[in-house]
Design an enzyme around this catalytic site. Structure first.
Site, PDB file in Angstrom:
ATOM      1  N   LYS A 183       0.874  -1.181   0.000  1.00 54.20           N
ATOM      2  CA  LYS A 183       0.000   0.000   0.000  1.00 54.20           C
ATOM      3  C   LYS A 183       0.909   1.227   0.000  1.00 54.20           C
ATOM      4  O   LYS A 183       1.400   1.661   1.041  1.00 54.20           O
ATOM      5  CB  LYS A 183      -0.884  -0.027   1.252  1.00 54.20           C
ATOM      6  CG  LYS A 183      -2.224   0.673   1.137  1.00 54.20           C
ATOM      7  CD  LYS A 183      -2.152   2.156   0.889  1.00 54.20           C
ATOM      8  CE  LYS A 183      -1.576   2.930   2.017  1.00 54.20           C
ATOM      9  NZ  LYS A 183      -1.198   4.306   1.630  1.00 54.20           N
ATOM     10  N   GLU A 259       9.217   1.419  10.968  1.00 54.40           N
ATOM     11  CA  GLU A 259      10.291   2.374  10.667  1.00 54.40           C
ATOM     12  C   GLU A 259       9.653   3.752  10.746  1.00 54.40           C
ATOM     13  O   GLU A 259       8.952   4.170   9.825  1.00 54.40           O
ATOM     14  CB  GLU A 259      10.850   2.129   9.259  1.00 54.40           C
ATOM     15  CG  GLU A 259      11.503   0.765   9.072  1.00 54.40           C
ATOM     16  CD  GLU A 259      12.881   0.678   9.724  1.00 54.40           C
ATOM     17  OE1 GLU A 259      13.393   1.708  10.196  1.00 54.40           O
ATOM     18  OE2 GLU A 259      13.423  -0.435   9.770  1.00 54.40           O
ATOM     19  N   GLU A 390      10.615  16.927  14.291  1.00 54.84           N
ATOM     20  CA  GLU A 390      11.161  16.482  13.004  1.00 54.84           C
ATOM     21  C   GLU A 390      10.856  17.577  11.979  1.00 54.84           C
ATOM     22  O   GLU A 390       9.690  17.941  11.772  1.00 54.84           O
ATOM     23  CB  GLU A 390      10.508  15.155  12.619  1.00 54.84           C
ATOM     24  CG  GLU A 390      11.183  14.480  11.454  1.00 54.84           C
ATOM     25  CD  GLU A 390      10.562  13.115  11.115  1.00 54.84           C
ATOM     26  OE1 GLU A 390       9.379  12.893  11.407  1.00 54.84           O
ATOM     27  OE2 GLU A 390      11.291  12.292  10.522  1.00 54.84           O
TER      28      GLU A 390
HETATM   29  P1  NAD Z   1       2.636   9.031   7.122  1.00 53.98           P
HETATM   30  O1  NAD Z   1       2.696   8.313   8.418  1.00 53.98           O
HETATM   31  O2  NAD Z   1       1.680  10.136   6.976  1.00 53.98           O
HETATM   32  O3  NAD Z   1       2.327   8.016   5.937  1.00 53.98           O
HETATM   33  C1  NAD Z   1       3.053   6.836   5.733  1.00 53.98           C
HETATM   34  C2  NAD Z   1       2.156   5.802   5.105  1.00 53.98           C
HETATM   35  O4  NAD Z   1       1.090   5.524   5.995  1.00 53.98           O
HETATM   36  C3  NAD Z   1       1.508   6.229   3.786  1.00 53.98           C
HETATM   37  O5  NAD Z   1       1.405   5.104   2.937  1.00 53.98           O
HETATM   38  C4  NAD Z   1       0.123   6.666   4.217  1.00 53.98           C
HETATM   39  O6  NAD Z   1      -0.832   6.512   3.201  1.00 53.98           O
HETATM   40  C5  NAD Z   1      -0.160   5.697   5.348  1.00 53.98           C
HETATM   41  N1  NAD Z   1      -1.118   6.196   6.348  1.00 53.98           N
HETATM   42  C6  NAD Z   1      -1.331   7.472   6.743  1.00 53.98           C
HETATM   43  N2  NAD Z   1      -2.303   7.512   7.667  1.00 53.98           N
HETATM   44  C7  NAD Z   1      -2.703   6.242   7.862  1.00 53.98           C
HETATM   45  C8  NAD Z   1      -3.683   5.633   8.694  1.00 53.98           C
HETATM   46  N3  NAD Z   1      -4.436   6.354   9.519  1.00 53.98           N
HETATM   47  N4  NAD Z   1      -3.826   4.286   8.642  1.00 53.98           N
HETATM   48  C9  NAD Z   1      -3.061   3.544   7.806  1.00 53.98           C
HETATM   49  N5  NAD Z   1      -2.131   4.061   6.996  1.00 53.98           N
HETATM   50  C10 NAD Z   1      -1.942   5.386   7.025  1.00 53.98           C
HETATM   51  O7  NAD Z   1       4.129   9.476   6.845  1.00 53.98           O
HETATM   52  P2  NAD Z   1       4.688  10.252   5.576  1.00 53.98           P
HETATM   53  O8  NAD Z   1       4.359  11.691   5.745  1.00 53.98           O
HETATM   54  O9  NAD Z   1       4.282   9.571   4.313  1.00 53.98           O
HETATM   55  O10 NAD Z   1       6.243  10.008   5.735  1.00 53.98           O
HETATM   56  C11 NAD Z   1       7.045  10.802   6.509  1.00 53.98           C
HETATM   57  C12 NAD Z   1       7.383  10.119   7.820  1.00 53.98           C
HETATM   58  O11 NAD Z   1       7.962   8.845   7.540  1.00 53.98           O
HETATM   59  C13 NAD Z   1       8.418  10.872   8.617  1.00 53.98           C
HETATM   60  O12 NAD Z   1       8.069  10.884   9.972  1.00 53.98           O
HETATM   61  C14 NAD Z   1       9.687  10.061   8.393  1.00 53.98           C
HETATM   62  O13 NAD Z   1      10.646  10.181   9.401  1.00 53.98           O
HETATM   63  C15 NAD Z   1       9.149   8.688   8.305  1.00 53.98           C
HETATM   64  N6  NAD Z   1      10.078   7.814   7.601  1.00 53.98           N
HETATM   65  C16 NAD Z   1      10.744   6.884   8.328  1.00 53.98           C
HETATM   66  C17 NAD Z   1      11.655   6.053   7.694  1.00 53.98           C
HETATM   67  C18 NAD Z   1      12.398   5.021   8.468  1.00 53.98           C
HETATM   68  O14 NAD Z   1      12.961   4.130   7.850  1.00 53.98           O
HETATM   69  N7  NAD Z   1      12.416   5.075   9.790  1.00 53.98           N
HETATM   70  C19 NAD Z   1      11.885   6.170   6.323  1.00 53.98           C
HETATM   71  C20 NAD Z   1      11.190   7.153   5.609  1.00 53.98           C
HETATM   72  C21 NAD Z   1      10.274   7.953   6.275  1.00 53.98           C
END
Ligand code: NAD
Length: 491
Positions: A183, A259, A390
């Site tokens: 997804k 992650e 962040e």
């Molecule tokens: P996000 O949490 O908004 O979204 C990540 C994923 O989760 C997307 O596919 C999104 O569609 C899904 N999602 C969002 N809300 C959801 C819900 N309520 N239920 C199920 N799925 C849901 O994060 P983002 O803005 O896409 O990414 C940025 C974040 O990701 C930052 O905090 C960054 O540090 C983190 N990140 C971490 C790593 C790591 O390896 N630790 C790598 C890349 C990014």
């Protein structure tokens, strides 16, 4: 060679991949993907909901036992072929990522190399996923341990590394013998769809990899997590959403890998090679427009070199060209969406109100895209929001410290624990740093640390589990112990 964008978009799938077939969402719904550099429409993509998600899980569950029984060598060859095809199509993947996410094309090419490497690495791991054979100490039982695939997995990826975050999950899952529903993030679904097309071409059997794109991610994840056929969730994204998913996963006691967010300290000691530290800071801060979980979030610099470091860093950063990432000369692309610019502008305004000084940048960009100028802040007080939140944008806040103990204390003063960086000429400090720093990754005199062969992951609220390395495949395996009575028991 420049890719013809219209031809590329023509061949990239925009439907769901379920059971080896490309299908529209059952309700016929779609959502739009925007180019963050121009605000233009890139593509319209199928928007799945619960029935689509459950159909994908049914396909993954149906394919599970056959895939688990497929010879490791065969699974390895498919992953290897995926690596080769992505490498052949590197320019297309890079262009697609720049179009939907905004990163500079050179960095997008770097991500293709890095992302494809997970397929090669895990293809090599597939045939070497050994168990153990031993005699128990009492001599009564011969112990065999084997690795079994966890079962159908839900893989949820973020928008910031659209290819690498997908390969980092799909490759070890398939290597371990798991089937999956991927997804991708709604802001960047195209790269994952193109990746899945490529993997099907590489020989992934129907149902082993399914992709459900969706405007509302919870509509897909909720029903899947509640379904007893699902065995694992691997999530990369924000800590907020990670916690939400962990709570949901508790009901079925699902295996999870998380992650999550980061707040990396980038520590520069007074004996460091300042030119190398500035190079490292540019890489660790500005890579991916600052939109990386490993991005240097707080530059902690020894008070005796902070002014000089700030001056040199500001000079480098001021020279970085901002613009549409498809332009080869651009070093800093747009942020992914308008609200990301608002968030970064809010953090800078807060720091300035509390007394920080802007050495360069500090303003929103002009035009239709979501631009923010690369920024260096000095004299940042410890209570400024940039010191604890962040940033996820091209802003480098410099804070100072007086001695080693204070450096470690400041570095650890965060609920996150993903990446950290230490610049010093004193190699014995490397071990003191790794002892003291509560982070999953420590980069020593380097601003770039991630590698497919190395375990990547955080402690504290940065997550659970590791991706990459020998550890990466273990996240998708469960250990089975087989006890066989020892023929010599009792002697
Ligand atoms: P996000 O949490 O908004 O979204 C990540 C994923 O989760 C997307 O596919 C999104 O569609 C899904 N999602 C969002 N809300 C959801 C819900 N309520 N239920 C199920 N799925 C849901 O994060 P983002 O803005 O896409 O990414 C940025 C974040 O990701 C930052 O905090 C960054 O540090 C983190 N990140 C971490 C790593 C790591 O390896 N630790 C790598 C890349 C990014």
């Amino acid at each position: 060679m420049a890719v013809n964008v219209a031809q590329l978009l023509d061949k990239v799938e925009t439907r769901l991949l379920i059971g080896g077939r490309w299908v529209d969402a059952e309700a016929g719904e779609t959502f739009e993907v925007e180019n963050p550099a121009t605000g233009e429409l890139v593509a319209t993509v199928a928007s799945g909901r619960a029935p689509d998600a459950l159909a994908a899980l049914a396909a993954a569950a149906a394919a599970q036992s056959e895939w688990a029984r497929t010879a490791p060598r065969r699974r390895a060859e498919i992953l290897r072929r995926g690596f080769e095809l992505i490498t052949e199509r590197a320019e297309e993947f890079a262009t697609l990522m720049t179009l939907e996410m905004g990163k500079p094309i050179k960095e997008a090419r770097g991500e293709v190399t890095y992302g494809a490497e997970y397929l090669r690495w895990f293809s090599e791991e597939t045939a070497r996923h050994y168990g153990r054979f031993a005699q128990v100490p009492e001599g009564t039982v011969r112990m065999i341990t084997t690795h079994k695939p966890v079962g159908p997995c839900l893989l949820i990826t973020p928008w910031n590394f659209p290819l690498a975050m997908a390969t980092r999950k799909v490759a070890p899952a398939l290597a371990a013998g798991c089937t999956a529903v991927l997804k991708p993030a709604e802001l960047t679904p195209l790269t994952s769809l193109f990746f899945a097309q490529t993997m099907i071409e590489a020989g992934v059997p129907a149902g082993v990899l399914n992709v459900v794109t969706a405007a509302d991610p919870a509509e897909v994840s909720g029903p899947l997590i509640a379904d007893s056929r699902l065995r694992k969730v691997s999530f990369t994204g924000s800590t907020r959403v990670g916690k939400l998913l962990l709570r949901q996963c508790a009901d079925n006691v699902l295996r999870t890998s998380m992650e999550l967010g980061g707040n990396a300290p980038f520590i520069v000691f007074d004996d460091a090679d300042l030119d190398a530290a500035v190079d490292g800071a540019v890489a660790a801060k500005m890579r991916n427009i600052g939109e990386a979980c490993t991005a240097a979030n707080r530059l902690l610099v020894h008070e005796s070199v902070a002014e000089e470091f700030g001056r040199r860093l500001a000079q480098r950063i001021a020279a970085m060209k901002v613009g549409n990432g498809l332009d080869e000369t651009v070093a800093v692309g747009p942020l992914v969406e308008a609200k990301a610019v608002d968030s970064v502008a809010g953090l800078v305004a807060d720091a300035v109100e509390r007394g920080a000084t802007v050495l360069t940048g500090g303003r929103r960009g002009s035009g239709d895209g979501h631009f923010y100028e690369p920024t260096v802040l000095v004299g940042v007080p410890r209570d400024a929001r940039v010191a604890s939140e962040e940033i996820f944008g091209p802003v480098a806040p410099i804070l100072t410290f007086a001695d080693e103990e204070e450096a470690w204390r400041l570095a650890n003063a965060t609920e996150y624990g993903l990446a950290s960086y230490v610049f010093t000429a004193d190699y014995s400090r490397m071990f003191r740093a790794s002892d003291a720093l509560e982070f999953g990754l420590v980069g020593f005199n380097s601003g770039v640390i991630s590698n497919a062969a190395a375990p990547f992951g955080g402690v504290k609220q940065s997550g659970l589990g590791r991706e990459g390395g020998a550890e990466g495949i273990a996240e998708y395996s469960t250990v089975q112990y087989i006890g066989v009575p020892d023929p010599y028991a009792g002697r």
